[in-house]
Write a protein that holds these residues in place. Structure first.
Motif, mmCIF file in Angstrom:
data_model
loop_
_atom_site.group_PDB
_atom_site.id
_atom_site.type_symbol
_atom_site.label_atom_id
_atom_site.label_comp_id
_atom_site.label_asym_id
_atom_site.label_seq_id
_atom_site.Cartn_x
_atom_site.Cartn_y
_atom_site.Cartn_z
ATOM 1 N N GLU A 130 0.818 -1.274 -0.150
ATOM 2 C CA GLU A 130 0.164 0.050 -0.069
ATOM 3 C C GLU A 130 0.510 1.464 0.129
ATOM 4 O OE1 GLU A 130 -2.326 0.643 3.159
ATOM 5 O OE2 GLU A 130 -4.225 0.574 2.479
ATOM 6 N N TYR A 131 1.681 1.238 0.917
ATOM 7 C CA TYR A 131 2.735 2.300 0.941
ATOM 8 C C TYR A 131 3.277 2.441 -0.323
ATOM 9 C CZ TYR A 131 6.865 5.684 2.438
ATOM 10 O OH TYR A 131 7.836 6.300 2.209
ATOM 11 N N ILE A 132 4.297 1.698 -0.855
ATOM 12 C CA ILE A 132 5.038 1.429 -2.034
ATOM 13 C C ILE A 132 4.115 1.709 -2.842
ATOM 14 C CG2 ILE A 132 5.929 0.273 -3.701
ATOM 15 C CD1 ILE A 132 8.028 0.767 -0.949
ATOM 16 N N LEU A 133 2.722 1.031 -3.321
ATOM 17 C CA LEU A 133 1.993 1.885 -4.910
ATOM 18 C C LEU A 133 1.596 3.580 -4.649
ATOM 19 C CD1 LEU A 133 1.759 -0.882 -5.234
ATOM 20 C CD2 LEU A 133 -0.376 -0.528 -5.963
ATOM 21 N N ASP A 134 1.611 3.741 -3.569
ATOM 22 C CA ASP A 134 1.089 5.251 -3.251
ATOM 23 C C ASP A 134 2.549 6.154 -3.547
ATOM 24 O OD1 ASP A 134 -0.894 5.028 -1.976
ATOM 25 O OD2 ASP A 134 -0.496 5.522 0.040
ATOM 26 N N ILE A 135 4.050 6.157 -2.669
ATOM 27 C CA ILE A 135 5.632 6.609 -3.064
ATOM 28 C C ILE A 135 5.554 6.952 -4.829
ATOM 29 C CG2 ILE A 135 5.444 6.560 -0.529
ATOM 30 C CD1 ILE A 135 8.010 4.611 -2.033
ATOM 31 N N TYR A 136 4.792 5.724 -5.303
ATOM 32 C CA TYR A 136 5.425 5.104 -6.533
ATOM 33 C C TYR A 136 4.318 6.480 -7.769
ATOM 34 C CZ TYR A 136 10.301 3.556 -6.293
ATOM 35 O OH TYR A 136 10.827 3.072 -5.940
#
Length: 237
Positions: A130-136
């Motif tokens: 969830e976090y990785i998709l957000d920052i990318y």
């Protein structure tokens, strides 16, 4: 004994309970969205209804955690309903723990024994993704694919081999399924300047596929260069 309880993982069952008690979703929506099972207009949601009934969760409890404190509910609950609430509380605690690890915050005060190690790992994987998709910005770092169901939180050093960096956001990159597969199999990595660096298995077809690709940097937490070196040395040579 409920005939559906043993057919699903603890994580799946807790997602069902959470979707009903927190999100207030219907049986049909939970059955299709959470369990991935058919949920026709006529009779759909029967599996979810039976799972919820095992925990004595019926219509009067739909969305109850949006308005009532879970600790107060646990104090007054009995039987399987109490057990379900305790597990949901543990699920929430594990989400908080994973978020704190991702943010580099202390987690020593979070002790959790109500859910299994496997469920804890799944929660951590979900929160990191969830976090990785957000920052990318919900887009592959190497192409324009922007559909969440085609994006992967791709570990630089695999989850199974490096427990210390499992939830380290600098050990993950948002890639589409195709680029994740090539990265995971050692066809390419990234160098210290985040340029594509080919592995020994990369033939001219792979090189032609990737040669015009440029790494799109995340909003924060750039991939760790030392971990990228480990990836190249371990999987690309």
């Amino acid at each position: 004994m409920n005939r559906y309880i043993d057919k699903f993982t603890e994580e799946e069952i807790l997602k069902v309970i959470k979707a009903y008690l927190v999100d207030g979703l219907s049986h049909r929506k939970i059955q299709s969205q959470i369990l991935g099972l058919p949920a026709p207009d006529n009779g759909g949601g029967y599996v979810v209804m039976n799972i919820l009934h095992y925990f004595n969760i019926k219509g009067d409890k739909k969305g109850i955690l949006t308005s009532q404190n879970i600790n107060n509910l646990i104090k007054n609950a009995t039987g399987n309903y109490c057990m379900g609430l305790k597990k949901i509380k543990a699920y929430f605690l594990e989400e908080t723990k994973a978020e704190n690890i991702i943010k580099g915050l202390n987690t020593d005060n979070i002790i959790n024994t109500e859910i299994t190690t496997l469920t804890k790992q799944r929660v951590g994987q979900y929160k990191l993704r969830e976090y990785i998709l957000d920052i990318y910005e919900h887009k592959c770092a190497l192409c324009d694919i922007d559909k969440d169901d085609l994006l992967v939180c791709s570990h630089i050093v695999p989850w199974r081999t490096d427990e210390k960096n499992r939830l380290n956001p600098k050990n993950a990159i948002c890639l589409c399924a195709q680029h994740d597969r090539l990265f995971d199999r050692g066809y390419f990595s990234l160098d210290e300047n985040y340029n594509i660096k080919y592995g020994v298995k990369a033939d001219y077809k792979i090189i032609n596929l990737l040669k015009h690709r440029n790494f799109r940097k995340p909003i924060e937490n750039l991939p760790d260069k030392q971990l990228l070196k480990v990836h190249f040395d371990s999987y690309c040579k």
